[in-house]
Design a protein around this motif. Structure first.
Motif, PDB file in Angstrom:
ATOM      1  N   ARG A 162       0.812  -1.223   0.000  1.00 41.02           N
ATOM      2  CA  ARG A 162       0.000   0.000   0.000  1.00 41.02           C
ATOM      3  C   ARG A 162       0.846   1.274   0.000  1.00 41.02           C
ATOM      4  O   ARG A 162       0.592   2.191  -0.784  1.00 41.02           O
ATOM      5  CB  ARG A 162      -0.949   0.019   1.208  1.00 41.02           C
ATOM      6  CG  ARG A 162      -2.026  -1.060   1.172  1.00 41.02           C
ATOM      7  CD  ARG A 162      -3.015  -0.867   2.325  1.00 41.02           C
ATOM      8  NE  ARG A 162      -3.572   0.470   2.292  1.00 41.02           N
ATOM      9  CZ  ARG A 162      -4.611   0.842   1.558  1.00 41.02           C
ATOM     10  NH1 ARG A 162      -5.253  -0.047   0.835  1.00 41.02           N
ATOM     11  NH2 ARG A 162      -5.033   2.098   1.567  1.00 41.02           N
ATOM     12  N   TYR A 173      -6.548  -2.872   4.343  1.00 37.58           N
ATOM     13  CA  TYR A 173      -6.322  -3.108   5.770  1.00 37.58           C
ATOM     14  C   TYR A 173      -7.676  -3.165   6.482  1.00 37.58           C
ATOM     15  O   TYR A 173      -8.485  -2.258   6.338  1.00 37.58           O
ATOM     16  CB  TYR A 173      -5.499  -1.950   6.347  1.00 37.58           C
ATOM     17  CG  TYR A 173      -5.472  -1.917   7.863  1.00 37.58           C
ATOM     18  CD1 TYR A 173      -4.768  -2.888   8.579  1.00 37.58           C
ATOM     19  CD2 TYR A 173      -6.155  -0.938   8.571  1.00 37.58           C
ATOM     20  CE1 TYR A 173      -4.749  -2.872   9.965  1.00 37.58           C
ATOM     21  CE2 TYR A 173      -6.128  -0.909   9.967  1.00 37.58           C
ATOM     22  CZ  TYR A 173      -5.427  -1.882  10.651  1.00 37.58           C
ATOM     23  OH  TYR A 173      -5.418  -1.862  12.027  1.00 37.58           O
ATOM     24  N   GLN A 182     -21.215  -3.704  -1.816  1.00 38.84           N
ATOM     25  CA  GLN A 182     -22.017  -2.605  -1.259  1.00 38.84           C
ATOM     26  C   GLN A 182     -21.062  -1.436  -1.068  1.00 38.84           C
ATOM     27  O   GLN A 182     -20.854  -0.667  -1.979  1.00 38.84           O
ATOM     28  CB  GLN A 182     -22.728  -3.054  -0.002  1.00 38.84           C
ATOM     29  CG  GLN A 182     -23.825  -4.059  -0.365  1.00 38.84           C
ATOM     30  CD  GLN A 182     -24.761  -4.365   0.762  1.00 38.84           C
ATOM     31  OE1 GLN A 182     -25.098  -3.516   1.570  1.00 38.84           O
ATOM     32  NE2 GLN A 182     -25.194  -5.601   0.838  1.00 38.84           N
ATOM     33  N   CYS A 183     -20.418  -1.337   0.123  1.00 39.17           N
ATOM     34  CA  CYS A 183     -19.408  -0.273   0.197  1.00 39.17           C
ATOM     35  C   CYS A 183     -18.202  -0.653  -0.649  1.00 39.17           C
ATOM     36  O   CYS A 183     -17.496   0.189  -1.165  1.00 39.17           O
ATOM     37  CB  CYS A 183     -19.010   0.014   1.644  1.00 39.17           C
ATOM     38  SG  CYS A 183     -17.805  -1.128   2.339  1.00 39.17           S
ATOM     39  N   GLY A 184     -17.948  -1.938  -0.795  1.00 39.71           N
ATOM     40  CA  GLY A 184     -16.890  -2.408  -1.679  1.00 39.71           C
ATOM     41  C   GLY A 184     -15.543  -2.629  -1.016  1.00 39.71           C
ATOM     42  O   GLY A 184     -14.646  -3.209  -1.627  1.00 39.71           O
ATOM     43  N   TYR A 185     -15.405  -2.187   0.219  1.00 39.70           N
ATOM     44  CA  TYR A 185     -14.083  -2.184   0.851  1.00 39.70           C
ATOM     45  C   TYR A 185     -13.494  -3.583   1.013  1.00 39.70           C
ATOM     46  O   TYR A 185     -12.306  -3.790   0.817  1.00 39.70           O
ATOM     47  CB  TYR A 185     -14.169  -1.482   2.207  1.00 39.70           C
ATOM     48  CG  TYR A 185     -12.827  -1.187   2.826  1.00 39.70           C
ATOM     49  CD1 TYR A 185     -12.083  -0.089   2.412  1.00 39.70           C
ATOM     50  CD2 TYR A 185     -12.289  -2.010   3.812  1.00 39.70           C
ATOM     51  CE1 TYR A 185     -10.849   0.198   2.967  1.00 39.70           C
ATOM     52  CE2 TYR A 185     -11.052  -1.737   4.381  1.00 39.70           C
ATOM     53  CZ  TYR A 185     -10.339  -0.637   3.953  1.00 39.70           C
ATOM     54  OH  TYR A 185      -9.113  -0.359   4.510  1.00 39.70           O
ATOM     55  N   CYS A 242     -20.771  -5.061   5.402  1.00 39.65           N
ATOM     56  CA  CYS A 242     -22.043  -4.722   4.759  1.00 39.65           C
ATOM     57  C   CYS A 242     -22.900  -5.974   4.572  1.00 39.65           C
ATOM     58  O   CYS A 242     -24.034  -5.887   4.127  1.00 39.65           O
ATOM     59  CB  CYS A 242     -21.818  -4.069   3.410  1.00 39.65           C
ATOM     60  SG  CYS A 242     -20.842  -2.566   3.498  1.00 39.65           S
ATOM     61  N   ILE A 298     -21.915   5.600   1.110  1.00 39.17           N
ATOM     62  CA  ILE A 298     -21.414   4.781   2.206  1.00 39.17           C
ATOM     63  C   ILE A 298     -21.764   3.328   1.983  1.00 39.17           C
ATOM     64  O   ILE A 298     -21.769   2.524   2.890  1.00 39.17           O
ATOM     65  CB  ILE A 298     -21.990   5.236   3.563  1.00 39.17           C
ATOM     66  CG1 ILE A 298     -23.506   5.321   3.486  1.00 39.17           C
ATOM     67  CG2 ILE A 298     -21.382   6.546   3.987  1.00 39.17           C
ATOM     68  CD1 ILE A 298     -24.167   5.625   4.811  1.00 39.17           C
ATOM     69  N   GLY A 299     -22.068   2.990   0.765  1.00 40.89           N
ATOM     70  CA  GLY A 299     -22.441   1.604   0.488  1.00 40.89           C
ATOM     71  C   GLY A 299     -23.945   1.431   0.386  1.00 40.89           C
ATOM     72  O   GLY A 299     -24.433   0.344   0.196  1.00 40.89           O
ATOM     73  N   PHE A 334     -11.088   4.702  -1.897  1.00 40.05           N
ATOM     74  CA  PHE A 334     -11.462   4.982  -0.513  1.00 40.05           C
ATOM     75  C   PHE A 334     -10.508   6.010   0.104  1.00 40.05           C
ATOM     76  O   PHE A 334      -9.434   6.269  -0.437  1.00 40.05           O
ATOM     77  CB  PHE A 334     -11.426   3.684   0.291  1.00 40.05           C
ATOM     78  CG  PHE A 334     -12.408   2.665  -0.215  1.00 40.05           C
ATOM     79  CD1 PHE A 334     -13.721   2.683   0.220  1.00 40.05           C
ATOM     80  CD2 PHE A 334     -12.028   1.714  -1.145  1.00 40.05           C
ATOM     81  CE1 PHE A 334     -14.635   1.763  -0.262  1.00 40.05           C
ATOM     82  CE2 PHE A 334     -12.942   0.794  -1.633  1.00 40.05           C
ATOM     83  CZ  PHE A 334     -14.248   0.816  -1.187  1.00 40.05           C
ATOM     84  N   LEU A 381      -8.657   5.705   2.649  1.00 43.12           N
ATOM     85  CA  LEU A 381      -7.376   5.102   3.013  1.00 43.12           C
ATOM     86  C   LEU A 381      -6.451   4.966   1.796  1.00 43.12           C
ATOM     87  O   LEU A 381      -5.247   4.824   1.951  1.00 43.12           O
ATOM     88  CB  LEU A 381      -7.625   3.729   3.652  1.00 43.12           C
ATOM     89  CG  LEU A 381      -6.584   3.283   4.673  1.00 43.12           C
ATOM     90  CD1 LEU A 381      -6.583   4.190   5.892  1.00 43.12           C
ATOM     91  CD2 LEU A 381      -6.825   1.846   5.113  1.00 43.12           C
ATOM     92  N   GLU A 397     -13.608  -0.134   6.680  1.00 43.20           N
ATOM     93  CA  GLU A 397     -12.489   0.800   6.508  1.00 43.20           C
ATOM     94  C   GLU A 397     -12.362   1.609   7.800  1.00 43.20           C
ATOM     95  O   GLU A 397     -13.257   2.391   8.135  1.00 43.20           O
ATOM     96  CB  GLU A 397     -12.765   1.769   5.345  1.00 43.20           C
ATOM     97  CG  GLU A 397     -11.667   2.801   5.153  1.00 43.20           C
ATOM     98  CD  GLU A 397     -12.060   3.921   4.161  1.00 43.20           C
ATOM     99  OE1 GLU A 397     -13.261   4.081   3.870  1.00 43.20           O
ATOM    100  OE2 GLU A 397     -11.160   4.636   3.698  1.00 43.20           O
ATOM    101  N   ARG A 412     -15.100   7.552  -1.700  1.00 43.19           N
ATOM    102  CA  ARG A 412     -16.007   6.454  -1.417  1.00 43.19           C
ATOM    103  C   ARG A 412     -15.772   6.024   0.027  1.00 43.19           C
ATOM    104  O   ARG A 412     -14.648   6.133   0.526  1.00 43.19           O
ATOM    105  CB  ARG A 412     -15.737   5.294  -2.384  1.00 43.19           C
ATOM    106  CG  ARG A 412     -16.831   4.278  -2.394  1.00 43.19           C
ATOM    107  CD  ARG A 412     -16.669   3.173  -3.399  1.00 43.19           C
ATOM    108  NE  ARG A 412     -17.720   2.217  -3.156  1.00 43.19           N
ATOM    109  CZ  ARG A 412     -18.948   2.299  -3.669  1.00 43.19           C
ATOM    110  NH1 ARG A 412     -19.250   3.264  -4.503  1.00 43.19           N
ATOM    111  NH2 ARG A 412     -19.875   1.414  -3.362  1.00 43.19           N
ATOM    112  N   ILE A 413     -16.818   5.560   0.693  1.00 43.31           N
ATOM    113  CA  ILE A 413     -16.722   5.292   2.124  1.00 43.31           C
ATOM    114  C   ILE A 413     -16.824   3.791   2.394  1.00 43.31           C
ATOM    115  O   ILE A 413     -17.797   3.158   1.996  1.00 43.31           O
ATOM    116  CB  ILE A 413     -17.832   6.052   2.886  1.00 43.31           C
ATOM    117  CG1 ILE A 413     -17.696   7.557   2.632  1.00 43.31           C
ATOM    118  CG2 ILE A 413     -17.779   5.736   4.370  1.00 43.31           C
ATOM    119  CD1 ILE A 413     -18.714   8.412   3.369  1.00 43.31           C
ATOM    120  N   GLY A 414     -15.829   3.244   3.064  1.00 45.20           N
ATOM    121  CA  GLY A 414     -15.830   1.815   3.385  1.00 45.20           C
ATOM    122  C   GLY A 414     -16.712   1.511   4.586  1.00 45.20           C
ATOM    123  O   GLY A 414     -16.248   1.011   5.603  1.00 45.20           O
ATOM    124  N   GLY A 415     -17.978   1.824   4.461  1.00 45.25           N
ATOM    125  CA  GLY A 415     -18.947   1.563   5.527  1.00 45.25           C
ATOM    126  C   GLY A 415     -19.167   2.781   6.399  1.00 45.25           C
ATOM    127  O   GLY A 415     -18.224   3.458   6.795  1.00 45.25           O
TER     128      GLY A 415
END
Ligand code: FES
Ligand code: FES
Lengths: 153, 739
Positions: free
Chosen positions: A28, A38, A97-100, A135, B74-75, B216, B218, B366, B412-415
């Motif tokens: 990263r 992470y 959804q959020c995709g993270y 999510c 936020i998803g 995101f 991060l 996130e 974009r927001i990871g939750g």
């Protein structure tokens, strides 16, 4: 600080880092491959999953000093244009959804299908159990793994 | 409100068009003044004073459309569904639309907030009007070219056609259209003519997500950026006394060690204290380093001494305090119908139960993070935030900078789940950047994130019902909550108005633990409590569980009451639908079903959980869900939201719990906090939407609250055990599995 030679997505990289730096942060922060995420840093969530010599591994638990001489694949190197069957299945089902968490999910699923391209539902559930999706896109993930398996076999 | 008939609107005041130097047309509009949460649609656009614009549509010479989506993603899918509304009325092929996240307009900022499942409900009309207005201007330009009246032209799929069959693309007329006056009136489509709304539409960021592109907070980087890790008090109630940074400074990756807190206190103690500023007033030690890992390592090497500043609280004492409150007399009465006291005095039977819920962290996937770069010209902030407007105000106040200087870019927001409504992490990052005068990214570790959160507070309810001659005569709900009680609308939710004697009372205890909104605030547990209570009540009254609800709602219909929030017809609608689709009462002997129904966030939901017993353990096999959220804008996204809410609700009611001991949170990562995983997810979640033409309401939250009770009621049928305290797993003699 020491120098490490890494092979990532079929490209050689030389990085300067402390030997205990997890591969996750090397990817990263040093190499700008931020698709690997992470989530927990302790091997509990799977967001940081990469392939090491073809096997799914938690990059947050792998110190850079042990990652030399291994072939590392990240989400960015899984396919040329996002056309790996698992990526395509993810798109078809519209999983994120959020995709993270999703790059970790995709890396876990693709390594798993490599070893078992014709899995049962319960094998899929077991294989994906280690990846958290906050999510809760679990039903879509399960379906997408099945779709990907069909594409592969 | 029925939108099946066509409506006209005047929107002269909220749209502005301009020709772009690079070619094409820019339509600027203001959405958020029209979308304040206290404004009920239909919004009277002409009453609004729009002199500022924060959302844009760009139409290029080639007819390609870029929509700058203004609400934080936020998803919950608004980055897809809100542009769908514009594209629908603009009448362009969805494939020609490109969606980009808009930047917070700091000069004239207005409402930009993701929370309360309100984005779609409030954006429904203004967004469609914007699209329709742009289309009308393009048609007017084409008509002028042809020398005919606009009414003779037809426009569809980005093409304008005249009676002779000649065509012009939108791109062919953008230059002329940009110079025209904004039309005073436009006609919106009849919902039956929709071609985009109601169609499955993929997440607009899907390609970037599946290939791991930076999206995101991060992932955000700038040249010369350093990383920061913040050491905060380990216990609520403690503040920093002193610290030794020798070992940290000796690390090769550590650049500096600084202290922040002063600027935060300026805001916390000042007159402009904002609700999003849930911050510890303690000084904090910040390690500035070359990489994230260096910063994390540096922080671990700091030796800090903390001192007690206020009481160090524990879960045990919270439990006692809240129960004492419930059993005491000090309440605020929030709604009172008839005379509950009398009903209870005259009752032949009383059912009374206490329901308990723990603190919960949000655990966004996130972790909290933000980027800041502060120069004399500009305060540049980038990252995941649900409430950018408030954040800009706070930063302006704490750093004593003009609001115009504050520039917030949303990633974009990871939750979100409510956590990113609070800006503590931005305020810290701004204070750090202000001090070090370098671009900096603050990164919280999972441990930081879980132990310095803005938690859902512990809440307990006591619910009592009086029965006379086999009939329900009174209902009394008491709430004891940490910090803040239920919001004002909740006392008007079901069963308000269904019973002659009805009362809602609340009491609270002020804690030094920071608390705030968590997906479906209050109702996320209240629904579990009430819908479990009704299950027991039906059993006591020896009436059918479902029929009891239908009858109570019938009472509401026959004594219409303006002061209720829900629609009895729509609640009955979802109940009937879920009964039908779940085969309620008709499953085999090995399947145990639990029912629950709830209204919140303007959406009506009924759910049935099916469980079986395997090796003595209940296993959730299926959840059937009926939802009435009006028109479903994007069925694909809607399904994701509904399923996500249900699984989240199951996970937290079954497993979720954060306890405290002497102010210290007792879980700090996913090895000590159980989040639901694939193996615990019901294999089938069967979702049915009520079909109607009613303006859409949100879906991010409303399917979560009812599911806890659906599961608890099913477990009761299977085991004979009533579950009243969450997480349920603690009361089921089951092993708590983590990982
Ligand atoms: S970040 Fe590696 S498993 Fe969670
Ligand atoms: S999609 Fe948000 S955590 Fe999985």
């Amino acid at each position: 600080m020491a120098t490490f030679n890494l092979k990532i997505n079929n490209k050689k990289h030389t990085v300067e880092a402390d030997a205990d730096t997890p591969l996750l942060w090397v990817l990263r922060d040093h190499i700008d491959l931020v698709g690997t995420k992470y989530g927990c840093g302790i091997g509990q969530c799977g967001a940081c999953t990469v392939h090491v010599d073809g096997n799914a591994m938690r990059s947050c638990l792998l110190p850079v000093s042990q990652a030399e001489d291994m072939s590392i694949t990240t989400i960015e190197g899984l396919s040329e244009d996002g056309n790996h069957p698992v990526q395509q299945a993810w798109k078809e089902i519209d999983v994120p959804q959020c995709g993270y968490c999703q790059s970790g999910q995709i890396m876990t699923a693709s390594a798993f299908l490599n070893q078992n391209s014709n899995p049962t539902n319960s094998e899929i559930r077991d294989a994906m159990h280690g990846n958290i999706c906050r999510c809760a896109s679990y039903n879509s993930i399960e379906k997408a793994v099945k779709v990907a398996a069909d594409k592969i076999s | 409100m029925n939108l099946s008939k066509q409506q006209t609107f005047s929107r002269r005041s909220f749209l502005k068009t301009s020709a772009l130097a690079s070619g094409g047309m820019l339509i600027s509009f203001n959405l958020f003044t029209a979308c304040k949460s206290d404004v009920k649609p239909p919004v009277d656009i002409s009453q609004l004073n729009f002199n500022d614009f924060n959302a844009f549509i760009k139409i290029s010479d080639e007819g390609k459309v870029t929509i700058f989506s203004p609400n934080p993603e936020i998803g919950q899918g608004v980055k897809t569904s809100m542009p769908m509304l514009i594209a629908e009325e603009l009448d362009v092929p969805w494939e020609d639309v490109y969606v980009q996240q808009a930047v917070l307009d700091t000069e004239n900022y207005t409402r930009q907030l993701a929370g309360g499942s309100q984005s779609i409900r409030l954006g429904w009309e203004p967004l469609r009007q914007t699209g329709a207005t742009a289309k009308q201007m393009l048609v007017n330009a084409a008509a002028a070219k042809w020398g005919i009246s606009p009414s003779e032209c037809k426009a569809s799929q980005g093409i304008i056609t005249n009676p002779k069959g000649e065509t012009l693309g939108y791109g062919d007329v953008v230059k002329e259209a940009a110079l025209l006056d904004v039309p005073g009136e436009v006609t919106l489509k009849d919902p039956k003519d929709f071609t985009i709304v109601g169609k499955n539409t993929s997440n607009v960021d899907i390609d970037k997500i599946i290939t791991g592109k930076p999206l995101f907070g991060l992932d955000y980087k700038e040249e010369g950026m350093v990383y920061a890790s913040v050491l905060r008090p380990p216990a609520f109630g403690q503040i920093l006394e002193s610290f030794d940074d020798t070992a940290a400074r000796a690390l090769s990756g550590v650049i500096d060690v600084i202290v922040i807190g002063e600027k935060a206190r300026i805001h916390l103690e000042g007159e402009k204290k904002n609700w999003t500023a849930q911050l510890s007033k303690s000084d904090k030690v910040v390690v500035i380093a070359k990489t994230t890992w260096d910063a994390i390592k540096g922080k671990k090497a700091i030796k800090a001494v903390w001192k007690n500043d206020s009481e160090l609280e524990s879960t045990e004492s919270h439990d006692k305090i809240l129960l004492d409150l419930l059993n005491g007399e000090k309440f605020d009465t929030r709604r009172k119908d008839g005379n509950v006291k009398k009903a209870f005095a005259n009752a032949d039977k009383i059912l009374e139960r206490v329901y308990e819920s723990p603190f919960l962290p949000h655990n966004c996937m996130e972790p909290m993070n933000f980027f800041a770069n502060i120069t004399p010209e500009k305060v540049h902030l980038v990252g995941p935030i649900q409430s950018p407007e408030d954040a800009a105000k706070v930063v302006s106040d704490m750093l004593d900078r003009k609001l115009e200087d504050i520039h917030i870019e949303m990633t974009r927001i990871g939750g979100g789940f409510g956590r990113r409504l609070y800006g503590d992490f931005i305020y810290e990052t701004a204070e750090i950047a202000n001090k070090i005068k370098k671009p900096v990214k603050m990164v919280s570790t999972r441990e930081d994130d879980m132990t310095t959160g803005i938690y859902r507070p512990a809440i307990k309810y006591k619910i009592a019902a009086s029965i006379k001659d086999g009939k329900l005569t009174g209902y009394h709900l008491k709430e004891a909550a940490v910090n803040i009680n239920m919001y004002g609308l909740i006392p008007n939710f079901f069963p308000a108005a269904a019973l002659e004697n009805y009362q809602v009372d609340t009491a609270n205890y002020k804690s030094n633990i920071t608390t705030g909104a968590w997906r479906a605030p209050y109702t996320n547990f209240l629904a579990s409590a009430e819908q479990s209570f009704f299950d027991e009540l039906a059993e006591l009254l020896e009436v059918d569980r479902v029929q009891m609800h239908l009858d109570l709602l019938e009472n509401v219909k026959s004594n219409p009451e303006p002061n209720i929030e829900y629609s009895p017809e729509r609640l009955q609608g979802v109940i009937k639908l879920v009964v039908d689709k779940s085969n309620w009462g008709k499953t085999g002997p090995d399947v145990y079903q639990g029912f629950s129904v709830y209204y919140c966030h303007n959406t009506h939901v009924a759910e049935v959980a099916d469980i079986t017993m395997e090796n003595g353990n209940p296993v959730i096999k299926k959840v059937t869900c009926a939802v009435d959220c009006g028109i479903v804008v994007n069925p694909l996204g809607a399904l994701n939201q509904v399923r996500g809410g249900i699984i989240d609700g199951i996970g937290h009611s079954m497993y979720g719990e954060l306890t405290f001991n002497n102010g210290v949170p007792q879980s700090n990562n996913f090895n000590s906090f159980q989040l639901i995983r694939m193996g615990q997810t019901p294999p089938e979640i069967d979702v049915h939407f009520v079909e109607n033409d009613i303006a859409p309401t949100g879906l991010g939250e409303p399917t979560l609250p009812p599911v806890g009770a659906a599961v608890a009621n099913a477990i009761y049928k299977a085991t004979g055990k009533r579950l009243t305290k969450q997480p349920y797993i603690n009361n089921m003699d089951l092993e708590k599995v983590v990982g």
